[in-house]
Write an enzyme that holds these catalytic residues in place. Structure first.
Site, PDB file in Angstrom:
ATOM      1  N   CYS A 554       1.125  -1.277   0.090  1.00 50.88           N
ATOM      2  CA  CYS A 554       0.123   0.153   0.165  1.00 50.88           C
ATOM      3  C   CYS A 554       1.014   1.297  -0.248  1.00 50.88           C
ATOM      4  CB  CYS A 554      -0.667  -0.057   0.945  1.00 50.88           C
ATOM      5  SG  CYS A 554      -1.916   1.105   1.322  1.00 50.88           S
ATOM      6  N   ASP A 556       0.874   4.177   1.493  1.00 50.02           N
ATOM      7  CA  ASP A 556       0.716   4.004   3.214  1.00 50.02           C
ATOM      8  C   ASP A 556       2.113   4.787   3.640  1.00 50.02           C
ATOM      9  OD1 ASP A 556       0.855   3.891   6.359  1.00 50.02           O
ATOM     10  OD2 ASP A 556      -1.298   3.659   5.578  1.00 50.02           O
ATOM     11  N   ARG A 558       3.390   4.929   6.293  1.00 56.47           N
ATOM     12  CA  ARG A 558       3.245   4.085   8.215  1.00 56.47           C
ATOM     13  C   ARG A 558       4.435   2.313   7.037  1.00 56.47           C
ATOM     14  NH1 ARG A 558      -2.197   4.127  11.002  1.00 56.47           N
ATOM     15  NH2 ARG A 558      -2.743   3.242   8.837  1.00 56.47           N
ATOM     16  N   HIS A 613      -2.154  -3.847   5.291  1.00 53.04           N
ATOM     17  CA  HIS A 613      -2.111  -3.667   6.331  1.00 53.04           C
ATOM     18  C   HIS A 613      -2.995  -2.857   7.109  1.00 53.04           C
ATOM     19  CE1 HIS A 613      -2.635   0.698   5.962  1.00 53.04           C
ATOM     20  NE2 HIS A 613      -2.169   0.789   4.860  1.00 53.04           N
ATOM     21  N   CYS A 616      -6.446   0.225   7.405  1.00 51.11           N
ATOM     22  CA  CYS A 616      -6.221   0.923   5.744  1.00 51.11           C
ATOM     23  C   CYS A 616      -6.998   1.997   5.476  1.00 51.11           C
ATOM     24  CB  CYS A 616      -6.057  -0.635   5.258  1.00 51.11           C
ATOM     25  SG  CYS A 616      -5.470   0.198   3.388  1.00 51.11           S
TER      26      CYS A 616
END
Length: 736
Positions: A554, A556, A558, A613, A616
């Site tokens: 992803c 993202d 993080r 993850h 999300c």
């Protein structure tokens, strides 16, 4: 659970192997190993002073029992040369019936060792030791079998074989030499011929040479089997002697057999890219085989590198090959022994000669030389070849440990004055052994001076950290200034984290930091310390990237792929998008399509990982039918999650395997979505073809952000398992 102990729910399913793969790969490989195993088993039995049938019993039981129950799918077990001296001593002292009883008891002890999960200790071995062990055994085998190719008999040691070699070369055995040379030629030429790789070269060589020798009545030594095998079985008996002597004998057999089996399993894992060995389960399987073998009057069983490496080289894909090889031995010895006795020993020696030489791989030597581990490799190989397996491995381990201790004590600390500022440069590995030198250098800096500490170390222990911190506080108290270079090191010391060690963590907890200035500071800090990786980056720039893995995750912020997998530059080809999606082929997702095809067809990656993850935003938005303020682009992209939403709704609850907590609907969707994307990957012809041929593996991961922990995603219940338990034994969710 141990890192290599699989949960009961996933064990049986994990071992399922498609019958098509068994027929295409494992069946031919089992025939090759079977042809190698019979003369080896008979030869080891004769060298150990055991009945010949005891060697054959060990070959059958080792193949079937250890093959079915062990944790190393491609390892083949049977009587091994490493136990020859031990078994010979026991047979002389106690007789064969009592030796069989000791073998049975040693097997029960091995099972106990496996249950207590000590097998994982073998994973601590240095790769240089493992490859050196393989090379030493390979050289020993090659020199031994060269004698047989020349028509003579192999001696008991490498030195004796080398000493007798000139005399053997002068002897005249034209039949054996012709058979052996022809076998070697076929082994080398056959793999280079187009469209014939379905039939293993060793099988072609042995069948061709045997038929030719029989047709032309070549005078050669052939395989010899006992006339009535079953009548030679000797049932076990209790040994007579002191309890301490008997216990020592049992412990010796158990330990030597266990060490040899685990070393072999670790070494064989380095010869293939399939499932990794579960070493605790391997010990249990070996123990069960020895218990059964002893009860039938057979020799002790271990994992055997010769048979195992031949198994891998012949194209085996699963444990079915080892099991079948044991069945072939039983059937042919009982029903078709006369046919096996047509095989020339020189033909089998030729196969072993090539197999042994292939255990010495130049690629391993080059890699170890780059990592400054070549000396350990050479010492291990020479020790195994000259002294024996246990002695050689021990010598390699002692040298490797000595080098580690030397490196731990090796650090460079310098202090120089530049334009009125004292620059303290600390390089290497800084632990308590180097604290005295460090303190002497720091105390030489004048009181009140401006100091910049440039810390570039591989490891910093608590004693070294406290020494630097105590000096820093004292220097500041006496009017000086200290600037710590924060760029070079990230660590956790005994659970503590320190501000001057982890700059990026500090930025995260201070949101008012000027992010542009922080980024520029980070760039400058990176450039100041980039000399340690500059040679590697230069090679990547010139030679190009050769990643082994496509990592799809992803977008993202993080999720940090390199941190999760502990990989470095050039190791991964990474694709990131909202929701870690791989739309099915033909969905007009050109960017993802191009990345997958480029990774598989151009870069030739051997693994594709899809990583979802927790927490999300994409899955949350999909469950909420996208936020009202979302743009049309996001709404259009999230439509690719609809199949995952439907699949997730139909599944039962998913529970985290460690915490036991039920996942939220969004996290459950994130897990399900990974499995769906793996299915979507198989809609690509290049992926499907590569996976079916065995050169590509698909794996699903789920990263729990709050726990900073990865889980393996399965395509059936329980859907999630601990990655450290299953990644070592599962090549793809479809295999589990």
């Amino acid at each position: 659970m141990s890192p290599n102990h699989s949960p009961p729910s996933s064990g049986p399913a994990r071992d399922r192997v498609p019958w098509r793969s068994v027929l295409r790969h494992d069946l031919p490989a089992s025939l090759v190993v079977f042809l190698i195993a019979i003369p080896l088993s008979l030869g080891i039995a004769a060298a150990s002073g055991a009945p010949l049938i005891a060697g054959l019993v060990a070959a059958v039981v080792g193949g079937v029992v250890a093959g079915a129950l062990g944790g190393s799918p491609l390892q083949v077990s049977g009587p091994a040369a490493g136990l020859t001296v031990v078994v010979a001593g026991l047979a002389t002292q106690y007789g064969w019936a009592a030796t069989a009883g000791i073998t049975c008891a040693a097997g029960l002890l091995q099972i106990l060792l496996g249950v207590t999960r000590v097998g994982r200790l073998a994973l601590s071995l240095s790769p240089a030791v493992v490859h050196g062990m393989l090379a030493g055994i390979g050289v020993t085998i090659a020199v031994q079998q060269l004698h047989v190719v020349l028509g003579g008999r192999a001696q008991s040691s490498l030195i004796a074989n080398l000493a007798e070699l000139p005399e053997q070369l002068l002897a005249h055995h034209p039949g054996s030499v012709l058979v052996g040379v022809l076998t070697v030629v076929i082994l080398l030429v056959w793999p280079r011929l187009p469209k014939v790789n379905l039939v293993p070269a060793p099988l072609v060589a042995v069948v061709t040479v045997t038929a030719s020798a029989a047709a032309y009545m070549v005078d050669v030594t052939r395989v010899s089997l006992p006339d009535e095998p079953l009548k030679e079985l000797i049932l076990p008996a209790l040994p007579h002697g002191g309890p301490l002597e008997i216990a020592t004998a049992i412990l010796t057999v158990a330990l030597v057999a266990s060490v040899e089996s685990l070393l072999s399993a670790v070494a064989i894992d380095k010869l293939h890219r399939g499932k990794r060995s579960n070493l605790d389960r391997e010990l249990i399987g070996q123990g069960a085989a020895n218990a059964v073998c002893g009860a039938l009057g057979g020799m002790p069983v271990t994992g055997v590198i010769v048979r195992s490496s031949t198994n891998v080289a012949a194209g085996a894909r699963s444990r079915a090959s080892a099991i079948l090889h044991g069945l072939w031995i039983a059937v042919f010895v009982l029903a078709a022994g006369a046919m096996l006795e047509l095989i020339p020993m020189a033909a089998l020696a030729g196969v072993l000669l090539v197999t042994g030489l292939r255990l010495v791989q130049l690629a391993h030597i080059r890699t170890l030389k780059r990592h400054d581990e070549l000396l350990v490799y050479v010492v291990t190989a020479a020790g195994v070849a000259v002294l024996g397996l246990a002695e050689g491995v021990l010598a390699g381990l002692v040298l490797a440990l000595g080098r580690v201790l030397y490196r731990l004590a090796r650090a460079t600390v310098t202090a120089t004055e530049e334009d009125g500022v004292w620059i303290v440069r600390i390089r290497g590995t800084l632990v308590f052994l180097g604290v005295a030198s460090l303190v002497r250098t720091l105390r030489a800096i004048p009181v009140g001076a401006k100091v910049q500490v440039d810390l570039q170390v591989n490891h910093l222990d608590h004693a070294a950290y406290e020494a630097i911190e105590d000096w820093r506080r004292g220097h500041l108290a006496r009017g000086g200034s200290v600037v710590m270079n924060r760029s070079a090191f990230r660590s956790a010391l005994h659970g503590e984290t320190h501000r001057w060690i982890i700059p990026w963590q500090q930025r995260q907890v201070v949101p008012e930091v000027d992010q542009r200035a922080a980024m520029l500071d980070g760039i400058r800090e990176f450039e100041a310390t980039a000399e340690s990786i500059r040679p590697m980056m230069a090679r990547l720039a010139v030679d190009g990237q050769r990643p082994a893995q496509l990592f799809i995750t992803c977008a993202d912020s993080r999720i940090v792929p390199n941190m999760i997998t502990t990989s470095g530059p050039g190791d991964q080809f990474c694709v990131r998008n909202v929701g870690n999606l791989v739309p099915p082929y033909g969905s007009n997702s050109n960017s993802v399509d191009a990345a997958v095809e480029y990774a598989v067809e151009v870069l030739g990656v051997t693994s594709i990982v899809v990583c979802g993850h927790s927490h999300c935003g994409a899955t949350t938005a999909a469950l909420e039918a996208a936020s009202p303020e979302s743009g049309s682009g996001l709404k259009s992209w999230l439509r690719h999650l609809e199949a995952s939403v439907r699949r997730s709704a139909a599944l039962p609850d998913i529970v985290d395997p460690v915490t036991g907590i039920k996942l939220s609907p969004a996290d459950k969707l994130a897990v399900t979505n990974v499995a769906v994307q793996l299915e979507n990957l198989r809609t690509f012809a290049c992926v499907r073809k590569a996976e079916e041929s065995g050169r590509l593996e698909l794996t699903g991961l789920y990263f729990d952000i709050s726990a900073a922990a990865a889980r393996l995603v399965l395509e059936r219940e329980p859907y999630l398992v601990r990655a450290d338990e299953e990644l070592a034994t599962a090549t793809s969710p479809a295999d589990i």
